[in-house]
Design a protein around this motif. Structure first.
Motif, mmCIF file in Angstrom:
data_model
loop_
_atom_site.group_PDB
_atom_site.id
_atom_site.type_symbol
_atom_site.label_atom_id
_atom_site.label_comp_id
_atom_site.label_asym_id
_atom_site.label_seq_id
_atom_site.Cartn_x
_atom_site.Cartn_y
_atom_site.Cartn_z
ATOM 1 N N UNK A 1 -6.511 14.764 -1.214
ATOM 2 C CA UNK A 1 -5.570 13.887 -1.934
ATOM 3 C C UNK A 1 -5.713 14.124 -3.435
ATOM 4 N N UNK A 2 -4.596 14.212 -4.134
ATOM 5 C CA UNK A 2 -4.604 14.408 -5.590
ATOM 6 C C UNK A 2 -4.839 13.072 -6.284
ATOM 7 N N UNK A 3 -6.065 12.555 -6.198
ATOM 8 C CA UNK A 3 -6.385 11.255 -6.795
ATOM 9 C C UNK A 3 -6.171 11.253 -8.301
ATOM 10 N N UNK B 1 -17.421 9.623 -1.581
ATOM 11 C CA UNK B 1 -17.939 10.912 -2.055
ATOM 12 C C UNK B 1 -16.805 11.901 -2.281
ATOM 13 N N UNK B 2 -15.840 11.909 -1.368
ATOM 14 C CA UNK B 2 -14.737 12.851 -1.490
ATOM 15 C C UNK B 2 -13.912 12.575 -2.738
ATOM 16 N N UNK C 1 -14.931 11.024 -5.504
ATOM 17 C CA UNK C 1 -15.753 11.341 -6.678
ATOM 18 C C UNK C 1 -15.883 12.846 -6.870
ATOM 19 N N UNK C 2 -16.110 13.585 -5.791
ATOM 20 C CA UNK C 2 -16.265 15.042 -5.895
ATOM 21 C C UNK C 2 -14.971 15.697 -6.365
ATOM 22 N N UNK C 3 -13.833 15.187 -5.922
ATOM 23 C CA UNK C 3 -12.549 15.746 -6.359
ATOM 24 C C UNK C 3 -12.393 15.587 -7.868
ATOM 25 N N UNK C 4 -12.758 14.442 -8.399
ATOM 26 C CA UNK C 4 -12.680 14.229 -9.846
ATOM 27 C C UNK C 4 -13.683 15.111 -10.580
ATOM 28 N N UNK C 5 -14.878 15.237 -10.037
ATOM 29 C CA UNK C 5 -15.913 16.013 -10.704
ATOM 30 C C UNK C 5 -15.466 17.477 -10.856
ATOM 31 N N UNK C 6 -14.758 17.979 -9.852
ATOM 32 C CA UNK C 6 -14.302 19.366 -9.890
ATOM 33 C C UNK C 6 -13.151 19.570 -10.869
ATOM 34 N N UNK D 1 0.838 -1.199 0.000
ATOM 35 C CA UNK D 1 0.000 0.000 0.000
ATOM 36 C C UNK D 1 0.873 1.249 0.000
ATOM 37 N N UNK D 2 0.440 2.281 -0.726
ATOM 38 C CA UNK D 2 1.128 3.572 -0.704
ATOM 39 C C UNK D 2 0.298 4.533 0.141
ATOM 40 N N UNK D 3 0.926 5.110 1.167
ATOM 41 C CA UNK D 3 0.233 6.065 2.035
ATOM 42 C C UNK D 3 0.107 7.406 1.315
ATOM 43 N N UNK D 4 -1.128 7.911 1.229
ATOM 44 C CA UNK D 4 -1.388 9.178 0.551
ATOM 45 C C UNK D 4 -1.812 10.283 1.492
ATOM 46 N N UNK D 5 -2.343 9.960 2.658
ATOM 47 C CA UNK D 5 -2.769 11.004 3.602
ATOM 48 C C UNK D 5 -2.848 10.412 5.002
#
Length: 443
Positions: free
Chosen positions: A84-86, A119-120, A122-127, A63-67
């Motif tokens: 997070x910059x998904x 949700x977070x 998905x919302x990050x991508x939507x923006x 696993x890579x830790x992102x946050x």
């Protein structure tokens, strides 16, 4: 991608062995390689993440830790995930799923926590992708996001493995309850036959007299040949945006070259076989043989049918007996062979036995120990079991016990140093002594 924080989870009791393995594969040590409860934390780069996926036999995933941050409620988890910059890791055209684990978390619903993290993302991508968001796929996702919730802090990871790493890619034939490959590798490390920090194996023969579908012997043979654990499978990192196919091909070519030198690398059909397995159920021996062929080790193992109470040593030199005996110890009076042929390993087990059932467990293990004393003097036997009374059933004194977990079952890997059965004359007709104990003085 040159400075990542990786977490490699593993089964309980395996952490130190996994740290040794990571050191052997990467050379990392000190603050770059920290042993933690339930796994190992590593500071490394993208290349090391791919290399660990390919080679690790003890890790469950990479696993890579992102946050990482404090949280009090689901809103804090949303904010942590939204930061997070998904989009640097995958595209909105890919599917994903979120898995959440928790230890002493104050949240009442992990399902709701999972939903807020989804949700977070998905919302990050939507923006950032013109209103496009990735879809959820809980069965076969392209990307897996993992979150671990502690009492006050949460950590978000992206999974580079995909399918858990115990799935090596060679198993198609299996019994009712096959041993996981990662646990078999842990047994090999705990016994000392495999030394992961040095990436080498013992010169001693290894024999599993209850081999089932061949997990222990195949792991051992691949180690002896220097074959990578994940050489027959694909990984999730191949679908992530940072993936570099040229770099990955270079790593795989390095592994192919190393199969002649790493861990003794005896990948030659002319090399004498040093790994042996047998099972009383010939159907299981057939399974093990086919699995060994797919794993590329058929020429390096010898598999035979036969009862563990009757088979003689497969080699003239003493070696290591390593086995996962049946749990439950409720063995029918018909005998070991009859039970195994009727239903495999699970036939030994019964949660609600009939009152008139004959409990032959003590007899079986006593006969096994007597057989070993008669024919396996000089061998070292290692048995994995959840039964802490097993040494008494064997009437042997263990010289070591290593805690290991078989899924949710707490087990011990017992070591017994086998000596020859003492004759009546040489013992002055004294009662037979337990191994490791001096016999009582004659009157």
């Amino acid at each position: 991608m040159t400075s990542l924080t990786l977490f490699l989870p593993c089964a309980g009791g395996v952490e130190d062995f996994l740290a040794d393995e990571v050191h052997g594969l990467t050379g990392l040590a000190g603050d770059d390689l920290l042993t933690m409860r339930g796994g190992v934390r590593v500071r490394a780069g993208w290349a090391e993440a791919m290399r660990l996926n390919l080679h690790s036999r003890l890790a469950q995933r990479v696993l890579i830790e992102l946050a990482h941050g404090a949280y009090r409620d689901e809103h804090d988890l949303y904010a942590l995930a939204a930061g997070v910059a998904w989009e640097d890791w995958f595209t909105p055209r890919q599917t994903f799923r979120v898995d959440v684990t928790a230890q002493s978390s104050p949240l009442k619903s992990l399902n709701f926590a999972t939903l807020r993290i989804k949700d977070a993302v998905a919302d990050r991508f939507r923006e950032r992708a013109g209103g496009v968001r990735p879809s959820i796929d809980t069965h076969a996702p392209g990307v897996r996001v993992q979150a671990h919730l502690g009492p006050a802090e949460a950590t978000l990871y992206i999974d580079t493995s995909g399918e858990p790493l115990f799935k090596r890619g060679w198993r198609q034939d299996k019994g009712d309850a096959p041993l996981k490959e990662t646990l078999a590798a842990a047994m090999l490390a705990a016994s000392g036959w495999w030394q992961p920090a040095e990436r080498r194996v013992s010169d001693q023969p290894l024999y599993d007299p209850c081999c089932g579908s061949g997990t222990i012997v195949i792991e051992a043979a691949q180690l002896r040949l220097g074959l990578p654990a994940g050489g027959l499978r694909r990984f999730a990192f191949e679908r992530l945006k940072p993936f570099d196919a040229v770099q990955w091909n270079t790593i795989k070519k390095e592994a192919a070259r190393a199969d002649q030198t790493s861990a003794g690398g005896q990948n030659d059909s002319r090399t004498p076989v040093q790994v042996f397995g047998s099972d009383v159920a010939h159907r299981m021996v057939d399974f093990a043989q086919r699995n060994a062929e797919r794993a590329g080790v058929a020429h390096a193992v010898q598999l035979r049918g036969g009862d563990a109470l009757q088979r003689l040593p497969p080699t003239g030199l003493p070696g290591v007996l390593l086995m996962n005996p049946p749990y439950g110890e409720r063995i029918a009076a018909a005998g070991v062979a009859g039970v195994r042929a009727a239903g495999g390993r699970e036939a030994f087990q019964s949660s609600a036995p009939a009152a008139d059932e004959f409990n032959a467990g003590d007899e079986f293990f006593a006969r096994l120990a007597a057989h070993w004393k008669s024919h396996y003097a000089g061998w070292t036997a290692w048995l994995l079991t959840p039964d802490l009374k097993l040494p008494g059933r064997l009437r042997l004194k263990e010289s070591r016990r290593v805690p290991l977990w078989n899924g949710p079952i707490e087990c011990r890997l017992f070591r017994f140093d086998l000596t020859a059965r003492q004759s009546v004359d040489s013992a002055s007709k004294a009662p037979p002594a337990l191994d490791g104990q001096a016999p009582p003085a004659p009157d």
